[in-house]
Design an enzyme around this catalytic site. Structure first.
Site, PDB file in Angstrom:
ATOM      1  N   GLU A  95       0.847  -1.195   0.000  1.00  0.00           N
ATOM      2  CA  GLU A  95       0.000   0.000   0.000  1.00  0.00           C
ATOM      3  C   GLU A  95       0.884   1.247   0.000  1.00  0.00           C
ATOM      4  OE1 GLU A  95      -2.339   0.504   3.622  1.00  0.00           O
ATOM      5  OE2 GLU A  95      -3.816   1.740   2.577  1.00  0.00           O
ATOM      6  N   CYS A 144      -5.606  -3.203   2.591  1.00  0.00           N
ATOM      7  CA  CYS A 144      -5.381  -3.062   4.032  1.00  0.00           C
ATOM      8  C   CYS A 144      -6.645  -3.216   4.881  1.00  0.00           C
ATOM      9  CB  CYS A 144      -4.668  -1.726   4.283  1.00  0.00           C
ATOM     10  SG  CYS A 144      -3.730  -1.721   5.831  1.00  0.00           S
ATOM     11  N   LYS A 190      -9.680   1.633  -2.385  1.00  0.00           N
ATOM     12  CA  LYS A 190      -9.981   1.134  -1.036  1.00  0.00           C
ATOM     13  C   LYS A 190     -11.414   1.506  -0.641  1.00  0.00           C
ATOM     14  CE  LYS A 190      -7.502   1.349   3.390  1.00  0.00           C
ATOM     15  NZ  LYS A 190      -6.377   2.074   4.015  1.00  0.00           N
TER      16      LYS A 190
HETATM   17  O1  LIG Z   1      -6.638  -2.403  10.011  1.00  0.00           O
HETATM   18  C1  LIG Z   1      -5.595  -1.990  10.518  1.00  0.00           C
HETATM   19  O2  LIG Z   1      -5.263  -2.293  11.647  1.00  0.00           O
HETATM   20  C2  LIG Z   1      -4.682  -1.081   9.777  1.00  0.00           C
HETATM   21  C3  LIG Z   1      -5.321  -0.518   8.564  1.00  0.00           C
HETATM   22  C4  LIG Z   1      -4.489   0.454   7.862  1.00  0.00           C
HETATM   23  O3  LIG Z   1      -3.438   0.833   8.282  1.00  0.00           O
HETATM   24  C5  LIG Z   1      -4.942   0.941   6.572  1.00  0.00           C
HETATM   25  O4  LIG Z   1      -6.042   0.602   6.161  1.00  0.00           O
HETATM   26  O5  LIG Z   1      -4.171   1.657   5.926  1.00  0.00           O
END
Ligand SMILES: O=C(O)CCC(=O)C(=O)O
Length: 283
Positions: free
Chosen positions: A49, A159, A118
């Site tokens: 990411e 993520c 996302k």
């Molecule tokens: O879900 C998480 O603990 C981290 C998510 C995160 O850092 C993101 O979505 O960029």
């Protein structure tokens, strides 16, 4: 796709690259690691990411680009030069006056074959841990996205999307055997949930799941967890990095997906007379 063109396995590479503040340097680093992964036999390479920019609301607007743009053109060239499928991490995308956290996928000819923004934004407030509000700058995508390869259908998430079991279930229902999540957990949620979520989504959907992080940089304003991980359909971890820069390889075996699904036919055993995960999207 003709049956003769189908393959039952392939090597996947997860590139846990060190991401810095200079976009050009990030793109060069990504390109050289993609070439290294290809030399070692990878047919699909995944970047983390936000790999053209540091991760943080203070950076997204400055590093944002439209697609096509500088970053995605470099990624397209890397896919073509190396003759691989490239899941090009994610970039802050500028579109219609808004910003999105978007991943792009290029085929071995260098053509853009998929783009996913996302869907679930990382808005959390954990006192003594992490507070982050991605929705301050980023807008959520609304489309579920998969892409086809000669190996299998692949589903895309980024993520925080991995935390929503219904999201992955819908990608299963669309025929995916591998889910790929360019990601960047942190020092609070990484140790607690990173491996657990990777294995959970693999087991509950009986598929391969790849979570790919940037390398950890203790000097960054957002410190990524690292530990890029690949879990198989039995929930076993078959590839895992530490927290430094690394390329992790894993062999995807589509016959194994079939075997697990036939030995324990969860998809057929669902009580859809009692509950359903409904796909209400338009694509
Ligand atoms: O879900 C998480 O603990 C981290 C998510 C995160 O850092 C993101 O979505 O960029």
């Amino acid at each position: 796709m003709e049956a003769s063109e189908l393959h039952t396995g392939f090597r996947l590479a997860m590139v846990q690259m060190a991401v810095g503040a200079v976009k050009k340097a990030n793109l060069q680093r990504a390109t050289s690691l993609v070439a290294e992964a290809t030399k070692n036999g990878a047919k699909m390479v995944i970047l983390p990411e936000c790999c053209n920019s540091p991760f943080g609301n203070e950076y997204f607007a400055d590093y944002a680009e439209s697609i096509p743009g500088e970053s995605t053109e470099a990624y397209a060239q890397a896919a073509k030069d190396n003759n691989i499928f490239l899941v090009a991490g994610s970039i802050p995308e500028r579109k219609d006056g808004k910003l999105y956290n978007t991943t792009t996928v290029f085929n071995p000819e260098g053509s853009l074959i998929a783009k996913f923004s996302k869907m679930h934004l990382f808005d959390v407030d954990i006192p003594g841990g992490i507070t982050f509000q991605e929705s301050k700058t980023i807008s959520p995508g609304d489309d579920l996205v998969t892409f086809d390869t000669p190996y299998c259908k692949v589903g895309l998430g980024i993520c925080f999307d991995i935390r929503f079991p219904e999201f992955s279930k819908l990608l299963l229902d669309r025929g995916c055997e591998l889910l790929v999540f360019p990601s960047a957990f942190n020092m609070t949620t990484g140790p607690a949930h990173w491996e657990l979520l990777t294995r959970a989504r693999a087991v509950d959907n009986q598929m391969y799941v790849a979570m790919v992080s940037p390398a950890r940089d203790e000097t960054a304003s957002y410190v990524a967890w690292g530990y890029s991980t690949l879990a198989d359909p039995w929930g076993k971890i078959i590839g895992k990095a530490g927290h430094e820069e690394a390329i992790v390889y894993g062999d995807i075996d589509l016959d194994y997906v079939k075997k697990i699904r036939s030995q324990m036919p969860l998809m057929k055993q669902r009580r859809s007379d009692i509950y359903k995960v409904m796909d209400l999207s338009n694509n």
